[in-house]
Design an enzyme around this catalytic site. Structure first.
Site, PDB file in Angstrom:
ATOM      1  N   HIS A 123      -8.028  -5.301  -0.988  1.00 13.01           N
ATOM      2  CA  HIS A 123      -6.832  -4.617  -0.507  1.00 13.01           C
ATOM      3  C   HIS A 123      -6.389  -5.205   0.834  1.00 13.01           C
ATOM      4  O   HIS A 123      -7.210  -5.550   1.675  1.00 13.01           O
ATOM      5  CB  HIS A 123      -7.112  -3.122  -0.348  1.00 13.01           C
ATOM      6  CG  HIS A 123      -5.886  -2.323  -0.029  1.00 13.01           C
ATOM      7  ND1 HIS A 123      -4.916  -2.056  -0.966  1.00 13.01           N
ATOM      8  CD2 HIS A 123      -5.478  -1.744   1.137  1.00 13.01           C
ATOM      9  CE1 HIS A 123      -3.957  -1.349  -0.401  1.00 13.01           C
ATOM     10  NE2 HIS A 123      -4.265  -1.144   0.874  1.00 13.01           N
ATOM     11  N   ASP A 126      -9.654  -4.269  -5.455  1.00 14.59           N
ATOM     12  CA  ASP A 126      -8.911  -3.221  -4.749  1.00 14.59           C
ATOM     13  C   ASP A 126      -8.962  -1.940  -5.571  1.00 14.59           C
ATOM     14  O   ASP A 126      -8.712  -1.972  -6.780  1.00 14.59           O
ATOM     15  CB  ASP A 126      -7.456  -3.681  -4.572  1.00 14.59           C
ATOM     16  CG  ASP A 126      -6.591  -2.688  -3.812  1.00 14.59           C
ATOM     17  OD1 ASP A 126      -7.111  -1.649  -3.352  1.00 14.59           O
ATOM     18  OD2 ASP A 126      -5.386  -2.958  -3.680  1.00 14.59           O
ATOM     19  N   SER A 173       0.840  -1.193   0.000  1.00 14.71           N
ATOM     20  CA  SER A 173       0.000   0.000   0.000  1.00 14.71           C
ATOM     21  C   SER A 173       0.885   1.255   0.000  1.00 14.71           C
ATOM     22  O   SER A 173       1.712   1.421  -0.895  1.00 14.71           O
ATOM     23  CB  SER A 173      -0.963  -0.049   1.189  1.00 14.71           C
ATOM     24  OG  SER A 173      -2.020   0.854   1.026  1.00 14.71           O
TER      25      SER A 173
END
Length: 318
Positions: free
Chosen positions: A276, A246, A155
Site C-alpha cells: 500500500h 495491500d 487510498s
C-alpha cells in the site's frame, strides 16, 4: 512474486516503531506519524510552476495547490490525498502530485478537503464533489482544457475521487484510483491476509473509520463504500492501480470488475511485489519508481487521447 525486498525492509522498520494500541492513538498523532513517513520518502522532483490556489468546498473555500509541468494549457487532474480521511495534506502528497504532473504532462490541482474527526462523514465527500465541479467550471482559470479533466486519488482519496466521478459523470474524462478504499466492511481475502504488518494495519483502518464515520453507519452506504454503488453505467473511464501485498487489493479488483460489467471502460493493474502507498514511497522503495512512472504515463496517454479506451466494459489489464 515475493514482496519487494526494500518494501519488506521498510515494513519491518516501521513495525518496530508503530503503535500497538491503535484505539488510543489520537488524530494529531496519526497525522504526525504519516507526515514523518512521507518526509523519509525523498525530495520531491522539480517542477516549473507550483502555486497555491483556492477551490470551492461544500461549506467554503478550500486550500489547494496547482502543479503545472509547462506554461501551456493542457489536461488537468483534480487530486485527493490519502490518509484514512484523518491524516494527509498537501505536503504529504507534494512529491506524488509533482511526479504525476511531470509524468502525465498534465496540470494537477491537489485539494485539501476537510479531515475527520473534526469534520466527520460526509464532509470530505461533499468537499470532493464541490471542488471537482468547481475546477471543471473554472478550468480556464487553471489553464486546464475543460474537455480533459480527470479526478484522482489514493487510498481514502480514491474513495473521494470515485464518488466525485459518480456525481459528475460525463463531465469528467476519467478517474484515476490508486489503492483505493472502496468498502467499509473488511470482508475480502486480502483484508484478512494482510491485516497486520503490511503498512496499512486493520487496526489502523478501524480507528480511522471510527473517526471518519462515528456512530457505526451502514457500511453498505454507497457514499461510504463505493463498491456498493448501484448504477455504474454513467461513470467515466477508470484507471485502477492496486498492489499485490495491500489489504485493499481485492476491493480494487472487484470494483474494476463491477465497472466493466456495467459497460464502463476500465483498466486495472495489480503491481507485483508492491505494498500500500508504494506510489508515494519511491525514495524508499526503488522498484516503485518504475511503477509510478507507468501510472503517470498511462494517465498522460489517456488524457491525450492516444490510448483509446476500447469497447465499453473491456476491463483490459495493463
Amino acid at each position: 512474486m515475493p514482496i519487494d525486498p526494500q518494501a519488506a525492509r521498510l515494513m519491518a522498520m516501521l513495525g518496530a516503531s508503530r503503535p500497538t494500541d491503535w484505539p488510543s492513538v489520537s488524530a494529531v498523532e496519526r497525522r504526525a506519524g504519516f507526515a514523518a513517513l512521507m518526509r523519509m520518502a525523498g525530495a520531491p522532483p522539480a517542477l516549473p510552476s507550483v502555486r497555491p490556489v483556492a477551490v470551492a468546498g461544500a461549506e467554503g473555500p478550500l486550500e489547494a495547490r496547482l502543479y503545472a509541468p509547462s506554461r501551456d494549457p493542457g489536461p488537468g487532474l483534480v487530486y485527493f490525498h490519502g490518509g484514512g480521511f484523518v491524516a494527509g495534506d498537501l505536503d504529504t502528497h507534494d512529491a506524488l502530485c509533482r511526479s504525476l504532473a511531470l509524468g502525465a504532462g498534465c496540470r494537477v490541482v491537489s485539494v485539501a478537503y476537510r479531515l475527520a474527526p473534526e469534520h466527520p462523514f460526509p464532509a470530505a465527500v461533499d468537499d470532493a464533489e464541490a471542488a471537482t465541479a468547481d475546477v471543471i467550471a473554472r478550468a480556464a482559470a487553471f489553464d486546464i482544457d475543460p474537455a480533459r479533466v480527470a479526478v484522482g486519488g489514493d487510498s481514502a482519496g480514491g474513495t473521494l475521487a470515485t464518488l466525485a466521478a459518480g456525481a459528475l459523470g460525463p463531465r469528467l474524462a476519467l478517474q484515476l484510483l490508486l489503492c483505493p478504499v472502496l468498502d467499509a466492511a473488511p470482508a475480502t481475502a486480502s483484508r484478512r491476509s494482510f491485516a497486520r504488518g503490511h503498512l496499512l494495519d486493520a487496526a489502523m483502518m478501524a480507528r480511522d473509520l471510527a473517526d471518519y464515520a462515528p456512530g457505526a453507519p451502514d457500511p453498505a452506504d454507497p457514499r461510504l463504500s463505493p463498491l456498493h454503488r448501484p448504477g455504474l453505467a454513467a461513470m467515466p473511464r477508470a484507471l485502477i492501480h492496486t498492489a499485490e501485498f495491500d489489504p485493499l487489493r481485492d476491493e480494487g479488483a472487484l470494483y474494476a470488475e463491477r465497472l466493466a460489467a456495467a459497460g464502463v471502460a476500465v483498466e486495472h493493474r495489480c503491481h507485483p511485489g508492491m505494498i500500500h502507498h508504494f506510489y508515494g514511497l519511491t525514495g524508499l522503495v526503488p522498484a516503485a519508481r518504475a511503477a509510478l512512472g507507468a501510472i503517470a504515463a498511462g494517465l498522460g496517454a489517456a488524457l491525450a487521447g492516444s490510448d483509446a479506451p476500447g469497447r465499453p466494459g473491456a476491463g483490459a489489464a495493463l
